[in-house]
Design a protein around this motif. Structure first.
Motif, PDB file in Angstrom:
ATOM      1  N   MET A  64       0.970  -1.148   0.106  1.00 37.76           N
ATOM      2  CA  MET A  64       0.091  -0.107  -0.116  1.00 37.76           C
ATOM      3  C   MET A  64       0.881   1.212  -0.040  1.00 37.76           C
ATOM      4  SD  MET A  64      -3.176  -0.909  -0.258  1.00 37.76           S
ATOM      5  CE  MET A  64      -2.632  -1.987  -1.595  1.00 37.76           C
ATOM      6  N   LYS A  65       2.159   1.203   0.754  1.00 39.97           N
ATOM      7  CA  LYS A  65       2.970   2.383   0.769  1.00 39.97           C
ATOM      8  C   LYS A  65       3.451   2.591  -0.821  1.00 39.97           C
ATOM      9  CE  LYS A  65       4.595   2.088   5.466  1.00 39.97           C
ATOM     10  NZ  LYS A  65       5.931   1.809   6.254  1.00 39.97           N
ATOM     11  N   VAL A  66       3.732   1.542  -1.409  1.00 38.57           N
ATOM     12  CA  VAL A  66       4.203   1.835  -2.919  1.00 38.57           C
ATOM     13  C   VAL A  66       3.050   2.364  -3.701  1.00 38.57           C
ATOM     14  CG1 VAL A  66       4.671   0.546  -5.226  1.00 38.57           C
ATOM     15  CG2 VAL A  66       5.741  -0.252  -2.956  1.00 38.57           C
ATOM     16  N   PHE A  67       1.769   1.943  -3.609  1.00 38.02           N
ATOM     17  CA  PHE A  67       0.707   2.634  -4.295  1.00 38.02           C
ATOM     18  C   PHE A  67       0.328   4.015  -3.887  1.00 38.02           C
ATOM     19  CE2 PHE A  67      -0.203  -1.805  -5.606  1.00 38.02           C
ATOM     20  CZ  PHE A  67      -0.681  -1.656  -6.741  1.00 38.02           C
ATOM     21  N   THR A  68       0.577   4.350  -2.545  1.00 33.24           N
ATOM     22  CA  THR A  68       0.593   5.581  -2.174  1.00 33.24           C
ATOM     23  C   THR A  68       1.642   6.674  -2.824  1.00 33.24           C
ATOM     24  OG1 THR A  68      -0.719   5.643  -0.283  1.00 33.24           O
ATOM     25  CG2 THR A  68       1.090   7.042  -0.326  1.00 33.24           C
ATOM     26  N   PHE A  69       2.899   5.803  -2.883  1.00 29.39           N
ATOM     27  CA  PHE A  69       4.051   6.908  -3.723  1.00 29.39           C
ATOM     28  C   PHE A  69       3.519   6.843  -5.118  1.00 29.39           C
ATOM     29  CE2 PHE A  69       7.732   6.856  -6.155  1.00 29.39           C
ATOM     30  CZ  PHE A  69       8.527   7.806  -5.595  1.00 29.39           C
ATOM     31  N   ILE A  70       2.957   6.220  -5.485  1.00 29.95           N
ATOM     32  CA  ILE A  70       2.711   6.179  -7.255  1.00 29.95           C
ATOM     33  C   ILE A  70       1.814   7.454  -7.395  1.00 29.95           C
ATOM     34  CG2 ILE A  70       1.410   5.214  -9.149  1.00 29.95           C
ATOM     35  CD1 ILE A  70       2.698   2.389  -8.258  1.00 29.95           C
ATOM     36  N   GLY A  71       0.712   7.554  -6.351  1.00 24.75           N
ATOM     37  CA  GLY A  71      -0.477   8.659  -6.438  1.00 24.75           C
ATOM     38  C   GLY A  71       0.463  10.036  -5.805  1.00 24.75           C
ATOM     39  N   ASN A  72       1.590  10.218  -5.507  1.00 26.73           N
ATOM     40  CA  ASN A  72       2.260  11.318  -5.073  1.00 26.73           C
ATOM     41  C   ASN A  72       2.590  12.032  -6.479  1.00 26.73           C
ATOM     42  OD1 ASN A  72       2.338  11.104  -2.455  1.00 26.73           O
ATOM     43  ND2 ASN A  72       4.196  10.162  -2.418  1.00 26.73           N
ATOM     44  N   ALA A  73       3.139  13.288  -6.628  1.00 27.86           N
ATOM     45  CA  ALA A  73       3.277  14.024  -7.614  1.00 27.86           C
ATOM     46  C   ALA A  73       4.471  13.780  -8.728  1.00 27.86           C
ATOM     47  CB  ALA A  73       3.411  15.619  -7.574  1.00 27.86           C
ATOM     48  N   TYR A  74       5.551  12.826  -7.998  1.00 28.32           N
ATOM     49  CA  TYR A  74       6.653  12.351  -8.608  1.00 28.32           C
ATOM     50  C   TYR A  74       6.399  11.611 -10.091  1.00 28.32           C
ATOM     51  CZ  TYR A  74       8.128  13.572  -3.893  1.00 28.32           C
ATOM     52  OH  TYR A  74       8.346  13.917  -2.664  1.00 28.32           O
ATOM     53  N   ILE A  75       5.367  10.438  -9.935  1.00 33.61           N
ATOM     54  CA  ILE A  75       5.244   9.674 -10.957  1.00 33.61           C
ATOM     55  C   ILE A  75       4.559  10.255 -12.108  1.00 33.61           C
ATOM     56  CG2 ILE A  75       4.441   7.348 -11.638  1.00 33.61           C
ATOM     57  CD1 ILE A  75       6.477   7.266  -9.910  1.00 33.61           C
ATOM     58  N   PRO A  76       3.507  11.339 -11.939  1.00 34.08           N
ATOM     59  CA  PRO A  76       2.870  12.067 -13.051  1.00 34.08           C
ATOM     60  C   PRO A  76       3.733  13.094 -13.793  1.00 34.08           C
ATOM     61  CG  PRO A  76       1.173  11.933 -11.113  1.00 34.08           C
ATOM     62  CD  PRO A  76       2.701  11.244 -10.767  1.00 34.08           C
ATOM     63  N   ILE A  77       4.399  13.607 -12.903  1.00 36.15           N
ATOM     64  CA  ILE A  77       5.660  14.558 -13.563  1.00 36.15           C
ATOM     65  C   ILE A  77       6.669  13.848 -14.318  1.00 36.15           C
ATOM     66  CG2 ILE A  77       7.547  16.116 -13.109  1.00 36.15           C
ATOM     67  CD1 ILE A  77       5.869  17.019 -10.473  1.00 36.15           C
ATOM     68  N   LEU A  78       6.981  12.766 -13.823  1.00 39.27           N
ATOM     69  CA  LEU A  78       7.978  11.737 -14.711  1.00 39.27           C
ATOM     70  C   LEU A  78       7.226  11.307 -15.957  1.00 39.27           C
ATOM     71  CD1 LEU A  78      10.645  10.199 -14.869  1.00 39.27           C
ATOM     72  CD2 LEU A  78       9.561   8.323 -13.591  1.00 39.27           C
ATOM     73  N   LEU A  79       6.016  10.769 -15.737  1.00 40.68           N
ATOM     74  CA  LEU A  79       5.292  10.514 -17.071  1.00 40.68           C
ATOM     75  C   LEU A  79       5.290  11.476 -18.065  1.00 40.68           C
ATOM     76  CD1 LEU A  79       2.551   7.956 -15.498  1.00 40.68           C
ATOM     77  CD2 LEU A  79       4.450   7.382 -16.736  1.00 40.68           C
ATOM     78  N   ILE A  80       4.925  12.730 -17.552  1.00 41.37           N
ATOM     79  CA  ILE A  80       4.530  14.071 -18.496  1.00 41.37           C
ATOM     80  C   ILE A  80       6.012  14.327 -19.219  1.00 41.37           C
ATOM     81  CG2 ILE A  80       4.506  16.486 -18.488  1.00 41.37           C
ATOM     82  CD1 ILE A  80       2.428  16.162 -16.186  1.00 41.37           C
ATOM     83  N   ILE A  81       7.078  14.055 -18.630  1.00 45.59           N
ATOM     84  CA  ILE A  81       8.466  14.232 -19.131  1.00 45.59           C
ATOM     85  C   ILE A  81       8.766  13.316 -20.119  1.00 45.59           C
ATOM     86  CG2 ILE A  81      10.880  14.292 -18.738  1.00 45.59           C
ATOM     87  CD1 ILE A  81      10.393  15.446 -15.921  1.00 45.59           C
TER      88      ILE A  81
END
Length: 215
Positions: A64-81
């Motif tokens: 669950m901690k992993v999925f919460t991390f995926i919900g942080n801004a870091y992953i969306p920003i990385l995907l945008i890049i």
């Protein structure tokens, strides 16, 4: 510049009903959470759900901690890049980024307008921002569904449906992780998803308008 303003007006007119629905939803939830009887009823459901799903399974907590991390801004920003670096995807990147920023603005307004306290106890550090609605549930549903819609645009229907379903499931698990880890109430997450629907539709409508205009 004038052409861009015309495009913004066109997108606004296309989405005017959705904007009205979004505003009405915010107003309704504001009054619900300021009515003691309704708020107490919501809390009774929240605590009931918490008692049902509470667990100290170390493996599940870490998942669950992993999925919460995926919900942080870091992953969306990385995907945008990453999307920006793909040929012929720069316009899609700008639209996706704007949708993500817009969702962040909406959730900020909702949180500090309703200003609900976080749960008192959690498995992870409790954020300082207000609890309602869940920003992870809201922004993950808006971002990941929009991202799936964009990247699956040119896929055949079976594959398109698979991609979209995967990202919807991802968003739902992210929302569940916030309840399980104790940083949000059940109603925070459910309403985060509900709030996401009009914002998501606004983003998709605007994306289709801009792509059709080929600007």
């Amino acid at each position: 510049m004038c052409y861009n303003l015309c495009m913004i007006k066109k997108c606004f007119k296309k989405n005017i009903v959705l904007f009205i629905i979004l505003i009405l939803m915010i107003v309704v939830f504001y009054f619900m959470f300021n009515n003691k009887n309704i708020y107490d009823f919501i809390c009774s459901i929240d605590y009931g759900v918490r008692d049902i799903i509470s667990s100290d399974n170390v493996l599940f907590v870490n998942i669950m901690k992993v999925f919460t991390f995926i919900g942080n801004a870091y992953i969306p920003i990385l995907l945008i890049i990453i999307l920006y670096m793909i040929k012929n995807k720069k316009k899609d990147t700008y639209i996706l980024a704007c949708v993500y920023v817009f969702s962040g603005i909406v959730i900020f307004i909702c949180k500090y307008l309703i200003n609900r306290d976080r749960p008192l106890e959690a498995i992870i550090s409790i954020p300082s921002s207000p609890s309602f609605p869940s920003g992870h549930a809201f922004t993950s549903m808006v971002f990941y569904f929009t991202f799936a819609y964009i990247i699956s645009k040119d896929l055949k229907r079976p594959y398109k449906n698979i991609v979209i379903c995967i990202f919807i499931l991802l968003s739902l698990i992210i929302g569940f992780s916030r309840i399980y880890l104790g940083v949000h109430f059940f109603s925070d997450v459910v309403c985060g998803f509900v709030f996401a629907v009009p914002v998501l539709l606004i983003g998709i409508n605007s994306y289709n308008i801009i792509k059709e205009e080929k600007i």
